[in-house]
Write a protein that holds these residues in place. Structure first.
Motif, PDB file in Angstrom:
ATOM      1  N   VAL A 341      15.771  -3.634  10.650  1.00 24.81           N
ATOM      2  CA  VAL A 341      16.712  -2.593  10.627  1.00 24.81           C
ATOM      3  C   VAL A 341      16.639  -1.999  11.968  1.00 24.81           C
ATOM      4  O   VAL A 341      17.345  -0.764  12.214  1.00 24.81           O
ATOM      5  CB  VAL A 341      16.079  -1.398   9.652  1.00 24.81           C
ATOM      6  CG1 VAL A 341      16.101  -2.006   8.225  1.00 24.81           C
ATOM      7  CG2 VAL A 341      14.689  -0.999  10.114  1.00 24.81           C
ATOM      8  N   SER A 342      16.264  -2.629  13.136  1.00 22.98           N
ATOM      9  CA  SER A 342      16.332  -2.151  14.339  1.00 22.98           C
ATOM     10  C   SER A 342      17.735  -1.963  14.692  1.00 22.98           C
ATOM     11  O   SER A 342      18.239  -0.908  15.534  1.00 22.98           O
ATOM     12  CB  SER A 342      15.474  -2.932  15.368  1.00 22.98           C
ATOM     13  OG  SER A 342      14.393  -2.787  15.031  1.00 22.98           O
ATOM     14  N   ASN A 343      18.648  -3.242  14.602  1.00 22.94           N
ATOM     15  CA  ASN A 343      20.029  -2.914  14.915  1.00 22.94           C
ATOM     16  C   ASN A 343      20.810  -2.138  13.955  1.00 22.94           C
ATOM     17  O   ASN A 343      22.043  -2.063  14.384  1.00 22.94           O
ATOM     18  CB  ASN A 343      20.608  -4.602  14.905  1.00 22.94           C
ATOM     19  CG  ASN A 343      20.529  -5.185  13.702  1.00 22.94           C
ATOM     20  OD1 ASN A 343      19.551  -4.610  12.668  1.00 22.94           O
ATOM     21  ND2 ASN A 343      21.224  -6.040  13.232  1.00 22.94           N
ATOM     22  N   LEU A 344      20.437  -1.479  13.050  1.00 22.22           N
ATOM     23  CA  LEU A 344      21.274  -0.687  12.415  1.00 22.22           C
ATOM     24  C   LEU A 344      21.004   0.599  12.591  1.00 22.22           C
ATOM     25  O   LEU A 344      21.680   1.730  12.242  1.00 22.22           O
ATOM     26  CB  LEU A 344      20.721  -0.948  10.767  1.00 22.22           C
ATOM     27  CG  LEU A 344      20.783  -2.161  10.188  1.00 22.22           C
ATOM     28  CD1 LEU A 344      20.315  -2.432   8.660  1.00 22.22           C
ATOM     29  CD2 LEU A 344      22.323  -2.834  10.278  1.00 22.22           C
ATOM     30  N   TRP A 345      20.001   1.060  13.571  1.00 18.12           N
ATOM     31  CA  TRP A 345      19.632   2.270  13.771  1.00 18.12           C
ATOM     32  C   TRP A 345      20.689   3.010  14.747  1.00 18.12           C
ATOM     33  O   TRP A 345      21.595   2.351  15.376  1.00 18.12           O
ATOM     34  CB  TRP A 345      18.510   2.605  14.866  1.00 18.12           C
ATOM     35  CG  TRP A 345      18.175   3.817  15.326  1.00 18.12           C
ATOM     36  CD1 TRP A 345      17.351   4.679  14.493  1.00 18.12           C
ATOM     37  CD2 TRP A 345      18.387   4.520  16.644  1.00 18.12           C
ATOM     38  NE1 TRP A 345      17.118   5.937  15.365  1.00 18.12           N
ATOM     39  CE2 TRP A 345      17.751   5.704  16.344  1.00 18.12           C
ATOM     40  CE3 TRP A 345      19.053   4.146  17.489  1.00 18.12           C
ATOM     41  CZ2 TRP A 345      18.023   6.466  17.724  1.00 18.12           C
ATOM     42  CZ3 TRP A 345      19.268   4.758  18.679  1.00 18.12           C
ATOM     43  CH2 TRP A 345      18.668   5.954  18.651  1.00 18.12           C
ATOM     44  N   ASP A 346      21.272   4.267  13.996  1.00 22.22           N
ATOM     45  CA  ASP A 346      22.458   4.874  14.580  1.00 22.22           C
ATOM     46  C   ASP A 346      22.307   5.712  15.730  1.00 22.22           C
ATOM     47  O   ASP A 346      21.791   7.002  15.314  1.00 22.22           O
ATOM     48  CB  ASP A 346      23.379   5.457  13.528  1.00 22.22           C
ATOM     49  CG  ASP A 346      24.632   5.984  13.945  1.00 22.22           C
ATOM     50  OD1 ASP A 346      25.175   5.996  15.220  1.00 22.22           O
ATOM     51  OD2 ASP A 346      25.401   6.338  12.854  1.00 22.22           O
ATOM     52  N   GLU A 347      22.464   5.615  16.959  1.00 23.48           N
ATOM     53  CA  GLU A 347      22.129   6.664  18.072  1.00 23.48           C
ATOM     54  C   GLU A 347      23.013   7.762  17.926  1.00 23.48           C
ATOM     55  O   GLU A 347      22.640   8.822  18.190  1.00 23.48           O
ATOM     56  CB  GLU A 347      22.558   5.909  19.363  1.00 23.48           C
ATOM     57  CG  GLU A 347      22.183   6.808  20.610  1.00 23.48           C
ATOM     58  CD  GLU A 347      22.676   5.994  22.025  1.00 23.48           C
ATOM     59  OE1 GLU A 347      22.362   6.486  22.949  1.00 23.48           O
ATOM     60  OE2 GLU A 347      23.109   4.685  21.727  1.00 23.48           O
ATOM     61  N   GLU A 348      24.107   7.910  17.377  1.00 25.29           N
ATOM     62  CA  GLU A 348      25.054   9.247  17.294  1.00 25.29           C
ATOM     63  C   GLU A 348      24.710   9.898  15.892  1.00 25.29           C
ATOM     64  O   GLU A 348      25.333  10.785  15.714  1.00 25.29           O
ATOM     65  CB  GLU A 348      26.489   8.656  17.401  1.00 25.29           C
ATOM     66  CG  GLU A 348      26.991   7.997  18.566  1.00 25.29           C
ATOM     67  CD  GLU A 348      28.404   7.458  18.508  1.00 25.29           C
ATOM     68  OE1 GLU A 348      29.049   7.847  17.653  1.00 25.29           O
ATOM     69  OE2 GLU A 348      28.957   7.124  19.576  1.00 25.29           O
ATOM     70  N   PHE A 349      23.928   9.433  15.025  1.00 25.81           N
ATOM     71  CA  PHE A 349      23.667  10.072  13.843  1.00 25.81           C
ATOM     72  C   PHE A 349      22.714  11.223  14.161  1.00 25.81           C
ATOM     73  O   PHE A 349      21.532  11.229  14.836  1.00 25.81           O
ATOM     74  CB  PHE A 349      23.195   9.220  12.827  1.00 25.81           C
ATOM     75  CG  PHE A 349      23.014   9.939  11.377  1.00 25.81           C
ATOM     76  CD1 PHE A 349      23.890  10.482  10.704  1.00 25.81           C
ATOM     77  CD2 PHE A 349      21.672  10.226  11.093  1.00 25.81           C
ATOM     78  CE1 PHE A 349      23.978  11.007   9.511  1.00 25.81           C
ATOM     79  CE2 PHE A 349      21.255  10.925   9.845  1.00 25.81           C
ATOM     80  CZ  PHE A 349      22.596  11.239   8.999  1.00 25.81           C
TER      81      PHE A 349
END
Length: 349
Positions: A341-349
């Motif tokens: 799930v590391s690549n699913l983390w949303d920086e803008e959320f």
């Protein structure tokens, strides 16, 4: 040689022919074909990357042209408009006098034209006013530059600490301007942007290199505004310990989860990972929805687990577990990598 021996010899010869034929086909056909396909795939990948680079460069060029087009002088009124701007800049910097009319010198840079102005500060000025002039000049969003800058100490009596300065300034008229559509175009001479270079000209004025360090200006204490205490509003209990993940099932080939708020009641609510579906995020509010405790985003739904993000942290929500239990400890980077799930983390959320 009897019949049995002839049959064995015939079978052995057939096997040798088949094996030899396979190696011949593999060496002269299959291996060259694999090499050709690999080279073709590599060329296609390189072509795709180059096309992406071309698109990015063209987009950046269009953005750059739009940016500098706004800063260009008007071809018809440039000499007069820019001359008036320099005079206003002198007055704003506390320097007396006027800028002489521009020299009739034009330098062609391809499609663009540069007008040249020779500016000489009348009399002697102090170093702080020169720094003010430079700061205002650089922060004006106009396509111009100081080509030459000369500064020296004044030798006249009674002018200790004052300087003589002269500038050679170029202002640009871009060739991208359309003579019809952009006939009324004019840059904003009154606007002052933040300096892109980040050079603190105002700090340089505290040390005059010709007379040494100057006394800093007096510090004016600003009165802090009185803090107004906001009344405490009772938002009710935090429902996280009463929200339970009730079911995870597969619907239309995708995992779907349901949760229920046992504190406020109501039907079970659905969770999906599909973006903008209305079910990929969920807020936790009080009963009358006047206060939001948190807002979460669903990153991944596994067979018995929902992975969700709150602010910068990611949590694991197991089936039949409450939201409060799931949020007792965020996942570490290693756990996120293991759960993919590391690549699913949303920086803008």
């Amino acid at each position: 040689m009897n019949v049995r021996e002839r049959q064995l010899l015939t079978g052995l010869a057939g096997i040798v022919v088949l094996v030899g034929g396979y190696f011949v086909v593999d060496y002269f056909f299959l291996k060259p074909l694999k090499t050709y396909n690999a080279s073709l795939a590599k060329l296609r990948m390189e072509t795709s990357l180059k096309q992406d680079e071309i698109v990015a460069v063209l987009g950046a060029r269009e953005e750059l042209e739009t940016k500098w087009k706004k800063r260009s002088l008007n071809p018809e009124s440039a000499p007069l408009d820019y001359h008036n701007y320099l005079n206003v800049l002198l007055r704003e910097s506390g320097i007396k006098g006027n800028v002489p009319p521009p020299a009739k010198v034009e330098h062609a840079f391809g499609k663009h034209t540069a007008l040249e102005y020779n500016v000489k500060f009348p009399g002697s000025v102090d170093f702080a006013k020169i720094m003010t002039f430079l700061t205002k000049f650089e922060s004006t969003p106009v396509a111009h530059r100081i080509k030459e800058f000369t500064i020296h100490r004044s030798d006249s009596r009674g002018s200790a600490g004052e300087l003589n300065a002269s500038f050679k300034i170029e202002a640009l008229i871009l060739g991208w301007l359309d003579p019809v559509k952009d006939r009324l175009h004019q840059p904003d001479f009154t606007k002052r942007d933040v300096l892109e270079s980040g050079r603190p000209h105002e700090l340089a004025s505290l040390r005059n290199p010709f007379v040494g360090e100057l006394e800093p200006p007096p510090v004016v204490k600003k009165e802090e505004p009185k803090k107004v205490e906001e009344p405490v509003v009772d938002v009710g209990p935090d429902p996280r310990d009463y929200i339970k993940l009730t079911l995870i099932d597969e619907v239309d080939g995708a995992h779907t989860a349901w949760y229920k708020n046992h504190l406020f009641g109501g039907p079970e609510k659905r969770l999906l990972t599909k973006a903008k579906s209305g079910f990929d995020t969920f807020p936790v509010t009080n009963e009358d929805r006047t206060h939001i405790f948190l807002k979460a985003k669903v990153l991944k739904i596994a067979s018995r687990t929902v992975f969700f993000q709150v602010a910068e942290d990611v949590y694991r929500w197991e089936a039949h577990e409450t939201l409060g239990q799931a949020m007792r400890r965020p996942m570490s980077d290693a756990e996120m990598e293991a759960a993919d799930v590391s690549n699913l983390w949303d920086e803008e959320f």
